[in-house]
Design a protein around this motif. Structure first.
Motif, PDB file in Angstrom:
ATOM      1  N   GLN A  58       0.762  -1.297  -0.152  1.00 22.94           N
ATOM      2  CA  GLN A  58       0.153  -0.090  -0.065  1.00 22.94           C
ATOM      3  C   GLN A  58       0.883   1.160   0.013  1.00 22.94           C
TER       4      GLN A  58
ATOM      5  N   PRO B  60      -4.626   3.847  -8.954  1.00 27.53           N
ATOM      6  CA  PRO B  60      -4.790   4.474  -7.871  1.00 27.53           C
ATOM      7  C   PRO B  60      -5.998   4.646  -7.128  1.00 27.53           C
TER       8      PRO B  60
ATOM      9  N   GLU C  74      -6.312   1.400  -4.822  1.00 25.46           N
ATOM     10  CA  GLU C  74      -5.462   1.672  -3.651  1.00 25.46           C
ATOM     11  C   GLU C  74      -6.173   2.639  -2.798  1.00 25.46           C
ATOM     12  N   LYS C  75      -6.664   3.608  -3.091  1.00 28.54           N
ATOM     13  CA  LYS C  75      -7.347   4.496  -2.251  1.00 28.54           C
ATOM     14  C   LYS C  75      -8.480   3.880  -1.466  1.00 28.54           C
TER      15      LYS C  75
ATOM     16  N   GLU D 243      -7.549   1.717   1.384  1.00 25.02           N
ATOM     17  CA  GLU D 243      -7.278   2.205   2.687  1.00 25.02           C
ATOM     18  C   GLU D 243      -8.470   1.962   4.026  1.00 25.02           C
TER      19      GLU D 243
ATOM     20  N   GLU E  50      -8.856   7.364 -12.537  1.00 27.64           N
ATOM     21  CA  GLU E  50      -8.094   6.827 -11.300  1.00 27.64           C
ATOM     22  C   GLU E  50      -7.726   5.095 -11.391  1.00 27.64           C
TER      23      GLU E  50
END
Length: 160
Positions: A36, A43, A46-47, A50, A66
């Motif tokens: 991460q 992207p 990955e966001k 979180e 994205e």
């Protein structure tokens, strides 16, 4: 442990397009493992990862900007067949590396019309919303070596 920068997450996924067709999936394979915060996955995904923990199951829609970016018409070009010297049988779907002023660019043949060959430098999923079904399998702290190298080592990751 929650997914955050400098953690390693393993997850199963199914990726579908707007029509609901499965584009890719980890079903029947090992989960995908990534670091991460290192840009190892698109992207938007990955966001969305979180803060999640092992056992979480969720869906996420990643817009093109994205994901693999917008579709860029300028990356589609018609080149002469002679540009493929040494390759006798060209077929739609073949991939090559093209030398451009910005460096090497992977391209795919999308059409052959006589001596005109159309190549596309866009990612196959450029311009598309990515629909992921995610199941987080494991989250752990990344090793110092993994953080320094920017990717996962060992099982499920990169081996040097």
């Amino acid at each position: 442990m929650q997914i955050a920068d400098r953690t390693v997450a393993s997850f199963h996924y199914t990726l579908t397009n707007d029509a609901g067709d499965v584009v890719d999936s980890s079903a029947g394979r090992e989960p995908l493992t990534y670091l991460q915060g290192a840009g190892n996955i698109v992207p938007g995904l990955e966001k969305a990862m979180e803060g999640h923990v092992a056992g979480d199951v969720f869906n996420v829609d990643v817009p093109a900007a994205e994901g693999y970016g917008d579709y860029i018409e300028e990356l589609v070009q018609v080149v002469p067949r002679k540009a493929f010297a040494g390759v006798d049988d060209l077929e739609v779907g073949m991939q090559f590396q093209a030398q451009t002023p910005g460096g090497m660019l992977p391209v795919m043949i999308t059409e052959i019309n006589g001596d005109d060959v159309t190549v596309d430098g866009n990612h196959a999923l450029a311009g598309e919303t990515l629909h992921f079904a995610i199941e987080i399998v494991e989250v752990r702290e990344a090793s110092v070596e993994e953080v320094l190298h920017g990717h996962v080592h060992g099982e499920g990751g990169h081996h040097h």
